[in-house]
Scaffold this motif. Sequence first.
Motif, mmCIF file in Angstrom:
data_model
loop_
_atom_site.group_PDB
_atom_site.id
_atom_site.type_symbol
_atom_site.label_atom_id
_atom_site.label_comp_id
_atom_site.label_asym_id
_atom_site.label_seq_id
_atom_site.Cartn_x
_atom_site.Cartn_y
_atom_site.Cartn_z
ATOM 1 N N TRP A 58 24.041 99.621 -26.596
ATOM 2 C CA TRP A 58 23.009 98.709 -27.099
ATOM 3 C C TRP A 58 22.871 98.799 -28.610
ATOM 4 C CZ3 TRP A 58 22.532 94.875 -24.266
ATOM 5 C CH2 TRP A 58 22.571 94.977 -22.889
ATOM 6 N N THR A 64 25.442 96.530 -30.006
ATOM 7 C CA THR A 64 24.975 95.154 -29.826
ATOM 8 C C THR A 64 23.937 94.793 -30.888
ATOM 9 O OG1 THR A 64 25.332 95.350 -27.451
ATOM 10 C CG2 THR A 64 23.906 93.558 -28.184
ATOM 11 N N GLY A 78 24.324 91.994 -34.138
ATOM 12 C CA GLY A 78 23.378 90.940 -34.502
ATOM 13 C C GLY A 78 22.847 91.095 -35.914
ATOM 14 N N LEU A 82 21.015 83.920 -31.644
ATOM 15 C CA LEU A 82 21.487 85.258 -31.991
ATOM 16 C C LEU A 82 20.317 86.236 -32.070
ATOM 17 C CD1 LEU A 82 23.801 87.150 -32.827
ATOM 18 C CD2 LEU A 82 23.458 86.372 -35.178
ATOM 19 N N ILE A 90 20.537 88.134 -28.461
ATOM 20 C CA ILE A 90 21.425 89.288 -28.597
ATOM 21 C C ILE A 90 20.771 90.394 -29.422
ATOM 22 C CG2 ILE A 90 23.619 90.094 -29.583
ATOM 23 C CD1 ILE A 90 24.744 87.285 -28.903
ATOM 24 N N THR A 91 20.340 90.063 -30.633
ATOM 25 C CA THR A 91 19.863 91.080 -31.569
ATOM 26 C C THR A 91 18.597 91.771 -31.064
ATOM 27 O OG1 THR A 91 20.779 89.692 -33.318
ATOM 28 C CG2 THR A 91 19.379 91.527 -34.001
ATOM 29 N N GLY A 136 19.171 93.821 -27.889
ATOM 30 C CA GLY A 136 19.943 94.998 -28.279
ATOM 31 C C GLY A 136 19.081 96.044 -28.954
#
Length: 145
Positions: free
Chosen positions: A13, A16, A20, A52, A56-57, A60
Amino acid sequence: MSYLAIKAWHLIWMVTWFAGLFYLPRLYVYHAMTEPDDRIGRERFKVMERKLFWGITTPGGVLTLAFGAWLLAAGGWAAYAKMGWLHAKLLLVALLVVYHVWCGKLLLDFKHERNRRSHVWFRWFNEAPVIVLIAVILLASLKPF
């Protein structure tokens, strides 16, 4: 779950999250360079930045922090009291959370057409997570103090 499995998920993570944090400010660079009359281009960047950041960011980052806290709990809080390297790492993580929130504020500025920063500023802004990543990895790997 074993300690090593928790650590593996923490690292997955973290990668990830950093992916981002590396790419989002790069999108801001290109968005800031978009011509004022390029409505389609600006709208495209807004969609990419939003997806994003939220897709994702942010997940994460949240999961990195969650698995990191789980690692601390699994290792016994008292054992970490004398680990100066860990305190330094946690301070850097706190700064990274501030950077992440700042990215969210910049996202809103672009969304509402309030950005007043140049693409050059965003190029410099984009370097901050690189410095933090290097420092965190060195601290966690070398445990210098």
